[in-house]
Design a protein around this motif. Structure first.
Motif, short mmCIF file in Angstrom:
data_model
loop_
_atom_site.label_atom_id
_atom_site.label_comp_id
_atom_site.label_asym_id
_atom_site.label_seq_id
_atom_site.Cartn_x
_atom_site.Cartn_y
_atom_site.Cartn_z
N ARG A 1 0.87 -1.22 -0.19
CA ARG A 1 0.01 -0.01 -0.02
C ARG A 1 0.92 1.45 -0.05
NH1 ARG A 1 -5.08 -0.49 2.09
NH2 ARG A 1 -5.46 1.73 1.44
N PHE A 2 0.82 2.09 -0.86
CA PHE A 2 1.42 3.27 -1.01
C PHE A 2 0.76 4.49 -0.59
CE2 PHE A 2 2.86 0.27 -4.44
CZ PHE A 2 3.80 0.10 -3.70
N GLU A 3 -0.43 4.63 -0.18
CA GLU A 3 -1.32 6.03 -0.24
C GLU A 3 -0.63 6.33 1.15
OE1 GLU A 3 -2.67 2.72 -0.35
OE2 GLU A 3 -4.09 2.76 -2.07
N TRP A 4 -0.83 7.65 1.50
CA TRP A 4 -0.31 8.36 2.60
C TRP A 4 -1.09 7.79 3.88
CZ3 TRP A 4 -2.95 11.63 5.95
CH2 TRP A 4 -4.21 11.92 5.23
N ASP A 5 -2.32 7.90 3.58
CA ASP A 5 -3.01 7.41 4.91
C ASP A 5 -3.10 5.88 5.16
OD1 ASP A 5 -4.63 6.79 2.64
OD2 ASP A 5 -6.39 7.64 3.41
N ALA A 6 -2.50 5.00 4.29
CA ALA A 6 -2.58 3.51 4.87
C ALA A 6 -1.17 3.37 5.25
CB ALA A 6 -2.53 2.72 3.43
N ILE A 7 -0.11 4.36 5.11
CA ILE A 7 1.19 4.10 5.86
C ILE A 7 0.93 3.85 7.37
CG2 ILE A 7 3.51 5.04 6.26
CD1 ILE A 7 2.78 4.17 3.27
N PRO A 8 0.38 4.69 8.23
CA PRO A 8 -0.08 5.86 7.77
C PRO A 8 0.81 6.95 8.19
CG PRO A 8 -1.04 5.33 10.00
CD PRO A 8 -0.03 4.08 9.68
N LEU A 9 0.44 8.19 7.44
CA LEU A 9 1.34 9.53 7.82
C LEU A 9 0.19 10.49 8.41
CD1 LEU A 9 3.18 10.17 4.60
CD2 LEU A 9 3.96 8.66 6.30
N ALA A 10 0.95 11.31 9.12
CA ALA A 10 0.03 12.45 9.98
C ALA A 10 -0.66 13.30 8.87
CB ALA A 10 0.72 12.95 10.89
N TYR A 11 -0.15 13.59 7.71
CA TYR A 11 -0.83 14.38 6.62
C TYR A 11 -0.47 13.94 5.23
CZ TYR A 11 3.96 16.56 7.20
OH TYR A 11 5.18 16.70 7.67
N MET B 1 9.59 11.41 -0.72
CA MET B 1 9.08 12.21 0.34
C MET B 1 10.06 13.57 0.52
SD MET B 1 7.95 9.17 2.86
CE MET B 1 7.24 10.04 4.05
N PRO B 2 9.65 14.79 0.64
CA PRO B 2 10.33 15.97 0.77
C PRO B 2 10.70 16.25 2.37
CG PRO B 2 7.98 16.60 0.67
CD PRO B 2 8.08 15.15 0.59
N LEU B 3 11.61 15.26 2.82
CA LEU B 3 11.78 15.33 4.09
C LEU B 3 13.44 14.61 4.35
CD1 LEU B 3 8.67 13.05 5.33
CD2 LEU B 3 9.22 15.45 5.67
N GLY B 4 13.75 14.98 5.44
CA GLY B 4 15.37 14.59 5.80
C GLY B 4 15.47 14.82 7.28
N LEU C 1 14.91 8.12 16.43
CA LEU C 1 14.49 9.69 16.23
C LEU C 1 13.34 9.47 15.15
CD1 LEU C 1 15.01 12.59 16.62
CD2 LEU C 1 16.59 12.56 14.63
N ILE C 2 13.85 8.75 14.05
CA ILE C 2 12.59 8.72 12.63
C ILE C 2 11.32 7.88 13.43
CG2 ILE C 2 12.30 8.17 10.54
CD1 ILE C 2 15.31 8.24 10.09
N GLU C 3 11.69 6.93 14.12
CA GLU C 3 10.63 6.00 14.28
C GLU C 3 9.57 6.58 15.25
OE1 GLU C 3 9.73 2.22 17.80
OE2 GLU C 3 11.63 2.78 17.24
N GLU D 1 6.40 12.79 14.86
CA GLU D 1 5.32 12.91 14.90
C GLU D 1 4.53 12.72 13.50
OE1 GLU D 1 4.71 16.94 16.37
OE2 GLU D 1 5.11 16.43 18.40
N LEU D 2 5.29 12.50 12.51
CA LEU D 2 4.86 12.30 11.17
C LEU D 2 4.16 10.86 11.15
CD1 LEU D 2 4.30 13.13 8.17
CD2 LEU D 2 6.73 12.17 7.70
N PHE D 3 4.49 9.99 11.99
CA PHE D 3 4.22 8.61 11.86
C PHE D 3 3.47 8.49 13.07
CE2 PHE D 3 8.45 9.21 10.14
CZ PHE D 3 8.26 8.81 8.92
N PRO D 4 2.15 8.34 13.20
CA PRO D 4 1.26 8.30 14.28
C PRO D 4 1.19 6.88 14.89
CG PRO D 4 -0.08 8.38 12.21
CD PRO D 4 1.31 8.99 11.89
N GLU D 5 1.50 5.83 14.02
CA GLU D 5 1.82 4.26 14.54
C GLU D 5 3.26 3.95 14.76
OE1 GLU D 5 -0.99 1.89 12.70
OE2 GLU D 5 -2.50 3.08 12.87
N ARG D 6 4.20 4.85 14.94
CA ARG D 6 5.39 4.99 14.50
C ARG D 6 5.95 4.11 13.28
NH1 ARG D 6 7.69 1.81 19.63
NH2 ARG D 6 5.71 0.68 19.42
N ILE D 7 7.24 3.79 13.04
CA ILE D 7 7.30 3.24 11.78
C ILE D 7 8.96 2.51 11.62
CG2 ILE D 7 9.01 5.37 10.99
CD1 ILE D 7 6.92 4.99 8.20
N ASN D 8 9.02 1.53 10.94
CA ASN D 8 10.08 0.62 10.69
C ASN D 8 11.27 1.71 9.69
OD1 ASN D 8 9.44 -1.89 12.10
ND2 ASN D 8 8.00 -1.56 10.86
#
Length: 269
Positions: A115-125, A132-135, A170-172, A175-182
């Motif tokens: 799944r690639f949709e932002w809300d399926a990851i899920p991301l906060a926005y 992704m324009p992030l670093g 730090l990334i896990e 706040e962008l990752f409401p369910e944390r992330i691998n």
């Protein structure tokens, strides 16, 4: 009450497997998971796996990380359970239904569709999940994908020099990752080979992560960095990942039974 267990691993990612398909296991609390996972005073594991009955599948697999939190999917555990079952099986997980079968290279697992949709990851926005324009310090422009659980992937020239033990947590917990992330840091060697290191949410640095290998391979394929079947080399060893025209991911690799034993439930409750 003595509880039998099987200690297993997939490329060094190790598990305590409890078979509760007969419904006799007491209610499992996070404190018990943490106590059993402790490598000094417990049995020791990266994840605790509980098998339960399921009407629509061979069994249900529940997955608990070292910190006691329950997660949706674990590819290495799926291979371990597939080995334990010993025949083609349908396994229900919180991340969806997966299928396992014996293979000449170990156990093959149909991991389902990414799944690639932002809300399926899920991301906060909302944002593009391919670039992704992030670093975070030297780690920039990642991709995100959900393969039963959420992953972020960074491609770098040499993943061995990345301070993943510092940047991973730090990334896990961003706040962008409401369910944390691998967190996956990968180096593409050629069209058929990827080197990968993974910071696993709730477990930390791991020798192998099956869902991380799937997430990284599929992302590299989306970016046209590799072909549709690749070997992903993790610290614990290699996995073969194929992304079919039917959009389903197949992961193939070894699983090993280490030993069997039993413990007194009250000692860890």
């Amino acid at each position: 009450m003595r509880i039998p267990f099987v200690k297993m691993h997939g490329l060094g990612n190790d598990f305590i497997v409890l078979d509760a398909r007969d419904g006799t296991l007491p209610a499992l609390e996070a404190t018990t998971v943490r106590a059993l996972a402790d490598r000094h005073q417990g049995i020791g594991c990266d994840q605790l796996i509980v098998l339960e009955p399921d009407k629509s599948a061979t069994c249900r697999m529940r997955i608990y990380n070292q910190d006691g939190g329950e997660v949706e999917a674990c590819g290495n555990a799926a291979r371990a359970v597939g080995l334990l079952l010993g025949e083609p099986a349908r396994i229900a997980t919180a991340g969806g239904l997966i299928e396992t079968r014996p293979d000449t290279a170990g156990i093959a697992v149909d991991m389902g569709e990414p799944r690639f949709e932002w809300d399926a990851i899920p991301l906060a926005y909302a944002m593009d999940t391919l670039t992704m324009p992030l670093g975070w310090e030297e780690l920039e422009q990642p991709s995100a994908v959900n393969v039963g659980n959420p992953h972020i992937i960074f491609f770098v020239e040499d993943n061995d020099v990345v301070r993943l033990d510092q940047l991973g947590p730090l990334i896990e917990h961003d706040e962008l990752f409401p369910e944390r992330i691998n967190v996956n840091v990968a180096s593409v060697e050629d069209r058929a080979t990827i080197r990968l290191r993974v910071w696993e949410r709730g477990a930390g640095l791991t020798r192998a992560c099956g869902t991380g290998a799937c997430a990284t391979a599929v992302t590299a394929m989306r970016r046209n960095l590799v072909d549709r079947e690749v070997t992903v080399h993790l610290p614990g060893g290699p996995l073969t990942i194929a992304w079919g025209e039917d959009n389903r991911i197949t992961m193939t690799g070894p699983a090993t039974e280490s030993f069997r034993g039993s413990f007194d439930w009250d000692d860890f409750a």
